[in-house]
Design an enzyme around this catalytic site. Structure first.
Site, PDB file in Angstrom:
ATOM      1  N   LYS A  12      34.805  38.829  34.507  1.00  0.00           N
ATOM      2  CA  LYS A  12      33.995  38.407  35.650  1.00  0.00           C
ATOM      3  C   LYS A  12      32.542  38.877  35.482  1.00  0.00           C
ATOM      4  O   LYS A  12      32.246  39.700  34.594  1.00  0.00           O
ATOM      5  CB  LYS A  12      34.621  38.993  36.929  1.00  0.00           C
ATOM      6  CG  LYS A  12      36.024  38.458  37.257  1.00  0.00           C
ATOM      7  CD  LYS A  12      36.515  39.119  38.544  1.00  0.00           C
ATOM      8  CE  LYS A  12      37.868  38.623  38.982  1.00  0.00           C
ATOM      9  NZ  LYS A  12      38.265  39.243  40.284  1.00  0.00           N
ATOM     10  N   TYR A  52      39.774  29.468  42.757  1.00  0.00           N
ATOM     11  CA  TYR A  52      40.269  30.393  43.785  1.00  0.00           C
ATOM     12  C   TYR A  52      40.722  29.679  45.064  1.00  0.00           C
ATOM     13  O   TYR A  52      40.742  30.287  46.142  1.00  0.00           O
ATOM     14  CB  TYR A  52      39.183  31.420  44.122  1.00  0.00           C
ATOM     15  CG  TYR A  52      39.090  32.546  43.098  1.00  0.00           C
ATOM     16  CD1 TYR A  52      40.209  33.340  42.789  1.00  0.00           C
ATOM     17  CD2 TYR A  52      37.884  32.844  42.455  1.00  0.00           C
ATOM     18  CE1 TYR A  52      40.128  34.377  41.867  1.00  0.00           C
ATOM     19  CE2 TYR A  52      37.801  33.898  41.531  1.00  0.00           C
ATOM     20  CZ  TYR A  52      38.933  34.655  41.243  1.00  0.00           C
ATOM     21  OH  TYR A  52      38.851  35.689  40.338  1.00  0.00           O
ATOM     22  N   ASN A 119      36.266  43.785  40.117  1.00  0.00           N
ATOM     23  CA  ASN A 119      37.306  44.445  39.309  1.00  0.00           C
ATOM     24  C   ASN A 119      37.426  43.909  37.878  1.00  0.00           C
ATOM     25  O   ASN A 119      38.489  43.952  37.275  1.00  0.00           O
ATOM     26  CB  ASN A 119      38.652  44.368  40.045  1.00  0.00           C
ATOM     27  CG  ASN A 119      39.001  42.942  40.426  1.00  0.00           C
ATOM     28  OD1 ASN A 119      38.367  41.998  39.948  1.00  0.00           O
ATOM     29  ND2 ASN A 119      40.002  42.772  41.260  1.00  0.00           N
ATOM     30  N   HIS A 122      40.017  38.716  35.577  1.00  0.00           N
ATOM     31  CA  HIS A 122      41.042  37.883  36.207  1.00  0.00           C
ATOM     32  C   HIS A 122      42.111  37.608  35.165  1.00  0.00           C
ATOM     33  O   HIS A 122      41.800  37.438  33.987  1.00  0.00           O
ATOM     34  CB  HIS A 122      40.436  36.543  36.652  1.00  0.00           C
ATOM     35  CG  HIS A 122      41.480  35.501  36.948  1.00  0.00           C
ATOM     36  ND1 HIS A 122      42.119  35.438  38.168  1.00  0.00           N
ATOM     37  CD2 HIS A 122      42.038  34.540  36.159  1.00  0.00           C
ATOM     38  CE1 HIS A 122      43.016  34.452  38.117  1.00  0.00           C
ATOM     39  NE2 HIS A 122      42.986  33.896  36.913  1.00  0.00           N
ATOM     40  N   GLU A 133      44.763  26.840  35.586  1.00  0.00           N
ATOM     41  CA  GLU A 133      43.477  27.509  35.335  1.00  0.00           C
ATOM     42  C   GLU A 133      42.929  27.167  33.945  1.00  0.00           C
ATOM     43  O   GLU A 133      41.720  27.016  33.781  1.00  0.00           O
ATOM     44  CB  GLU A 133      43.655  29.017  35.507  1.00  0.00           C
ATOM     45  CG  GLU A 133      43.964  29.383  36.961  1.00  0.00           C
ATOM     46  CD  GLU A 133      44.451  30.815  37.148  1.00  0.00           C
ATOM     47  OE1 GLU A 133      44.526  31.569  36.154  1.00  0.00           O
ATOM     48  OE2 GLU A 133      44.733  31.179  38.314  1.00  0.00           O
TER      49      GLU A 133
END
Ligand code: IDP
Ligand code: MG
Length: 146
Positions: A12, A52, A119, A122, A133
């Site tokens: 990310k 998402y 974080n 993913h 995805e």
């Protein structure tokens, strides 16, 4: 039993900004998974709203999109026996404060008090999610991944 899978990993924007792309790749490779595709993603709202979609309507949805639009991500397809569950273990649990030391999130991230938790990575959570995805981030690949 052999179950060769593919999973979609994203480094990310926080991971890219902090120079952790190599560290994430190192953990995937030293675990023994194979990287079969890798690219830099210039974000669009449409791309990440689709990715998402399951979180639409939740309080962190807009902050999550803003965060994902804040810089490039790196998209990776990792491949191997049970890699979907295996990478989720390597990543650690969603909340980096309680993610186990030894995991990517547990070692490298912390809760900074922002509306969305940053974080670093993913990872797809099921075969169905991985297929969906991978098609979003690698539309040029066919269903067999070539
Ligand atoms: P996952 O990334 O561990 O699969 P998801 O529940 O799918 O976690 O949530 C997607 C992302 O949204 C998380 O990685 C995190 O960045 C953010 N997020 C999830 N739940 C919360 C929350 O309760 N507060 C703030 N951010 C959250
Ligand atoms: Mg998820």
């Amino acid at each position: 039993m052999a179950s060769i899978e593919r999973t979609l990993v994203l480094v990310k924007p926080d991971g890219v900004r902090r120079g952790l792309v190599g560290e994430v790749i190192r953990r995937i490779e030293t675990k023994g998974y194979e990287i079969s595709e890798l690219k830099l993603i210039v974000p669009t709202r449409e791309l990440f709203a689709t990715h998402y979609a399951e979180h639409e309507g939740k309080p962190f949805f807009e902050p999550l999109l803003e965060f994902m639009l804040s810089g490039p991500s790196v998209a990776i397809i990792a491949q191997g026996n049970r890699v979907i569950e295996g990478f989720r273990k390597l990543a650690g649990t969603t909340d980096p404060t309680v993610a186990e030391p030894g995991t990517i999130r547990g070692d490298l991230a912390r809760d900074q008090g922002t509306k969305v938790v940053q974080n670093i990575v993913h990872g797809s959570d099921s075969v169905e999610s991985a297929n969906r995805e991978i098609a979003i981030f690698f539309p040029e690949l066919n269903s067999k991944g070539h």
